[in-house]
Design a protein around this motif. Structure first.
Motif, short mmCIF file in Angstrom:
data_model
loop_
_atom_site.label_atom_id
_atom_site.label_comp_id
_atom_site.label_asym_id
_atom_site.label_seq_id
_atom_site.Cartn_x
_atom_site.Cartn_y
_atom_site.Cartn_z
N ARG A 168 56.49 -8.15 55.49
CA ARG A 168 57.37 -8.16 55.83
C ARG A 168 59.08 -8.78 56.48
O ARG A 168 59.68 -8.96 55.37
CB ARG A 168 57.85 -6.35 56.88
N SER A 183 55.04 0.85 61.93
CA SER A 183 54.35 -0.71 62.59
C SER A 183 54.46 -0.02 64.31
O SER A 183 53.28 -0.35 65.20
CB SER A 183 55.35 -1.08 62.55
N LYS A 187 51.19 0.81 66.80
CA LYS A 187 50.66 -0.32 67.86
C LYS A 187 49.67 0.52 69.10
O LYS A 187 49.32 0.29 69.63
CB LYS A 187 51.08 -1.08 68.25
N1 URA Z 1 58.67 -3.76 66.21
C1 URA Z 1 57.40 -3.94 65.28
O1 URA Z 1 56.77 -3.92 66.72
N2 URA Z 1 57.97 -3.06 64.70
C2 URA Z 1 58.63 -3.42 63.44
O2 URA Z 1 58.86 -3.43 62.81
C3 URA Z 1 60.13 -4.06 64.57
C4 URA Z 1 59.77 -4.61 65.62
#
Ligand code: URA
Ligand code: CA
Length: 443
Positions: A168, A183, A187
């Motif tokens: 990206r 994203s 996580k």
């Molecule tokens: N922080 C992230 O971990 N992912 C993103 O896409 C943008 C900010």
């Protein structure tokens, strides 16, 4: 199933099915989908968006692309905080020891900076000896013993995000709401926290330039969190001027120490107290926000948060920076920039200053590039301050004279100064919160 059909479907604005999304993510992680096809799909998503249901399915596929950490054997409610990214966001360095000292376990995975935004891992690496890559056992041991452990992103947790983020970044598809939401949430879900506090940044120094977009992103992430049984709350915070005064790795560590001593820039202290109060409530350490706020003010002003910070640093191999701040990397060249006119500061461009700090050596222009941990900028004023001609506006720090000369000429353009205070609108720091019931503006 085949990738061309999936790309075509998104190109024609149709919703992807769960099978299609899972297929794409699994094959991509196995290197069976080439970057050019994934880049095409990302661009189709960028333009045509994703429904909330598709975004949730994408998040779960990404979260399960690697290991899902189980922190349940550890006592206490683990609350993780994540910022959507901004300029000179020193928050984590202060907030993590602050809430850990109050009794909320902080198990945090942080990233590196890229482009004009900074990353907590780079900042911590400016502390001599500090180790950002703990083994899983060390991570758990430190967490049990000190209530706080912080590590860099590991390839085993949400590997799909690691690969997607890199792609990206070089295909201009970072600032997409479904892609940012998946994203971040993938996580957080994979790294095992029970509850999630999001700091969604809006303004010139953030990915979401206006508040409507920020609320949309926050709402989407809060809904995803609740769908998978993780209580999630988002605080919308303003990034129309830099947070604090320091931009750059060791400079921000020094700034964090100042705030942990009970001093430091007011806006940085305030955002930490507010985010921390929510974490105390979520972690059931405080019954309500106001009580949480009082507890944290006391912990900050009594030096307990500072002591926790040093214990955490020592546990991860870092030097004693509280008693000997001189061990932090120091730039060999300092260059002051002075105010060219009298008036009031109307605006300070955070992205412009972030970019200037990067050019001084504080950030990377490409992945893996070595950075100058001592480089950066310290500003001396905030929006609304009165300034006089010849007064010091900022100092640049670097080890490379040519970099200073390169940045020097245009750096003042990041400040606009007007003659009348009535032309100045001070940005509001905390815009509001988004919970399951929607957006509540903060007045
Ligand atoms: N922080 C992230 O971990 N992912 C993103 O896409 C943008 C900010
Ligand atoms: Ca800062």
């Amino acid at each position: 199933m085949n990738m061309i059909d999936v790309i075509s479907k998104k190109k024609q604005r149709q919703d992807l099915s769960e099978q299609e999304i899972t297929y794409v993510i699994n094959e991509f992680v196995k290197d069976k989908v080439p970057d050019y096809q994934m880049a095409a799909l990302l661009m189709a998503i960028y333009f045509n968006g994703m429904s909330a249901a598709e975004t949730a399915m994408l998040t779960m596929a990404m979260a399960h692309s690697g290991k899902v950490v189980d922190l349940s054997p550890l006592a206490g409610i683990k609350v993780d905080k994540h910022s959507t990214g901004g300029v000179a966001d020193t928050t984590t360095l202060i907030l993590a020891p602050l809430v850990a000292a109050a009794g909320v376990p902080v198990a945090k995975m942080s990233g590196r900076g890229l482009g004009f935004t900074g990353g907590t891992i780079d900042k911590l690496e400016s502390i001599p000896g500090f180790r950002v890559n703990l083994s899983e056992q060390e991570f758990i041991d430190n967490l049990k013993r000190l209530n706080i452990a912080l590590t860099g992103q590991t390839p085993s947790i949400a590997p799909a995000d690691g690969k997607l983020y890199t792609l990206r970044d070089v295909t201009a598809t970072v600032d997409s709401i479904p892609l940012i939401a998946s994203s971040i949430m993938s996580k957080k879900i994979a790294s095992g926290a029970d509850k999630i506090l999001l700091d969604v940044k809006t303004g010139q120094g953030a990915f979401m330039k206006d508040i409507t977009q920020a609320i949309e992103l926050a709402t989407l992430m809060v809904d995803i969190g609740h769908k998978v049984g993780r209580e999630t709350l988002a605080v919308i915070t303003n990034m129309d001027q830099p947070l604090g005064m320091a931009i750059g790795n060791s400079l921000e560590v020094a700034e964090a120490i100042e705030v942990l001593r009970g001093n430091g820039p007011q806006n940085l202290r305030e955002i930490c107290l507010q985010l921390g109060s929510h974490m105390l409530v979520m972690g059931q350490v405080a019954p309500d926000f106001q009580t949480g706020y009082k507890i944290l003010e006391h912990i900050l002003d009594s030096g307990k948060a500072l002591a926790k910070f040093q214990n955490f640093i020592t546990a991860q191999g870092g030097a004693d920076i509280i008693n000997n701040q001189g061990v932090l990397p120091q730039a060999s060249i300092l260059c002051d920039i002075y105010c060219q006119q009298e008036g009031y500061i109307q605006h300070i461009d955070p992205a412009g200053l972030g970019l200037a700090a990067m050019k001084l050596g504080a950030g990377r222009e490409f992945k893996g590039q070595a950075i100058d941990l001592s480089a950066g900028i310290v500003i001396y004023h905030k929006v609304g301050d009165q300034v006089f001609k010849g007064q010091k506006l900022l100092t640049m720090f670097s080890n490379d004279e040519s970099k200073i000369n390169n940045v020097k000429e245009n750096i003042v353009l990041n400040f606009s100064i007007v003659s009348n205070i009535s032309q100045v609108v001070k940005p509001q720091l905390i815009m509001g919160i988004v919970d399951q019931t929607g957006f509540k503006p903060f007045s």
